[in-house]
Design an enzyme around this catalytic site. Sequence first.
Site, short mmCIF file in Angstrom:
data_model
loop_
_atom_site.label_atom_id
_atom_site.label_comp_id
_atom_site.label_asym_id
_atom_site.label_seq_id
_atom_site.Cartn_x
_atom_site.Cartn_y
_atom_site.Cartn_z
N ASP A 12 0.84 -1.20 0.00
CA ASP A 12 0.00 0.00 0.00
C ASP A 12 0.88 1.25 0.00
O ASP A 12 1.67 1.46 0.92
CB ASP A 12 -0.90 0.03 1.24
CG ASP A 12 -1.95 -1.07 1.24
OD1 ASP A 12 -2.26 -1.58 0.15
OD2 ASP A 12 -2.45 -1.40 2.33
N THR A 211 -21.99 -4.00 8.30
CA THR A 211 -21.40 -2.84 8.97
C THR A 211 -21.96 -1.56 8.37
O THR A 211 -22.14 -1.46 7.16
CB THR A 211 -19.86 -2.86 8.86
OG1 THR A 211 -19.48 -2.90 7.48
CG2 THR A 211 -19.29 -4.09 9.56
N THR A 239 -8.34 2.88 6.65
CA THR A 239 -8.01 1.89 5.62
C THR A 239 -8.34 0.45 6.02
O THR A 239 -8.95 -0.28 5.24
CB THR A 239 -6.51 1.98 5.25
OG1 THR A 239 -6.23 3.29 4.77
CG2 THR A 239 -6.17 0.98 4.17
N ASP A 243 -11.59 -4.58 7.67
CA ASP A 243 -10.86 -5.85 7.73
C ASP A 243 -10.58 -6.25 9.17
O ASP A 243 -10.63 -7.43 9.52
CB ASP A 243 -9.54 -5.73 6.96
CG ASP A 243 -9.76 -5.46 5.48
OD1 ASP A 243 -10.78 -5.91 4.94
OD2 ASP A 243 -8.90 -4.81 4.87
N ARG A 276 -5.06 4.72 14.12
CA ARG A 276 -3.67 4.56 13.72
C ARG A 276 -3.54 4.62 12.22
O ARG A 276 -4.48 4.34 11.50
CB ARG A 276 -3.13 3.21 14.21
CG ARG A 276 -3.20 2.99 15.71
CD ARG A 276 -2.89 1.54 16.05
NE ARG A 276 -2.79 1.31 17.48
CZ ARG A 276 -2.65 0.12 18.05
NH1 ARG A 276 -2.58 -0.96 17.27
NH2 ARG A 276 -2.58 0.00 19.35
#
EC number: 2.7.1.15
Length: 300
Positions: A12, A211, A239, A243, A276
């Site tokens: 990424d 979600t 990001t 996940d 974070r």
Amino acid sequence: MKVLNFGSLNLDYVYSVDHMVAPGETLASFGMDIFCGGKGLNQSIALARAGVSVYHAGMVGEEGGELLKACEEGGVKTDYIRTIPGKSGHTIIQVDKEGQNCILLYGGANRRITEEYVDEVLAHFEKGDILLLQNEVNLLDYIIDQAYERGMMIILNPSPYDSALNACDFSKISMFLLNEIEGEQVTGEADTEMMLEKLKTIYPNARVVLTLGGNGAVYQYKDEQYKQRIYRVKVVDTTAAGDTFTGYFISSVIQGLPVQEGLSLAAKASAIAVSRQGATASIPLRKEVLDVEWNKQELC
């Protein structure tokens, strides 16, 4: 019972920007970092950090050493990851000052999976084992069909949602984890309640975790339904939020936790992740999630 995540591994490239670049605009970034990610890798790391022994299957390119290292350091078993000629998958990610992101994805090695490789990997798994999938690798329909024939429990996060999913037999899915955009793409319904009702109608034997961003999440299985609120934190980077939620909720299922407890655990882990920067780097250890005092931070 063994757990296999057959999914993507990406590098990424994350650019910090004031706002998302508009068509025709040239925009200077005020920061750039490189992280290991990909929905597959992120979810494997989340499972491992939540306490689950997980195998990852997927392809990396010639520069994929950092991805293998991230798996190994994250506690993910790499027995079935293969290195092939060419480039690994990668993303270009813009993160704005509010912590929101947009992502440009290049499939690379993730799109070079073969039927022979799928058969080779699945030969090590059997009835009752768990298979986690996302839509960042090719041959998803073949993987689902072969895993179903073996009697595996198939969990699908249908993201990113595209036409490749039309070839997949969703009736073979045991659990869907999806956001409200993907829920609308699957059902054609924009209203959350109508969406859930449609999912129950067309896939009556599947469990669903939907979600809803700032509105939390909903779990549904037949006539059973549970809702979960979010936890208030300062958002830095969203990001890997979904996940992280996915990995932690699946870990709760594997560990036999009650649904409401699993939803709460996943929401807490996701809240830490958005506070974070980065993808795998942002995913917390289970001990971190359990050690935080959350009561005063929960939204109504």
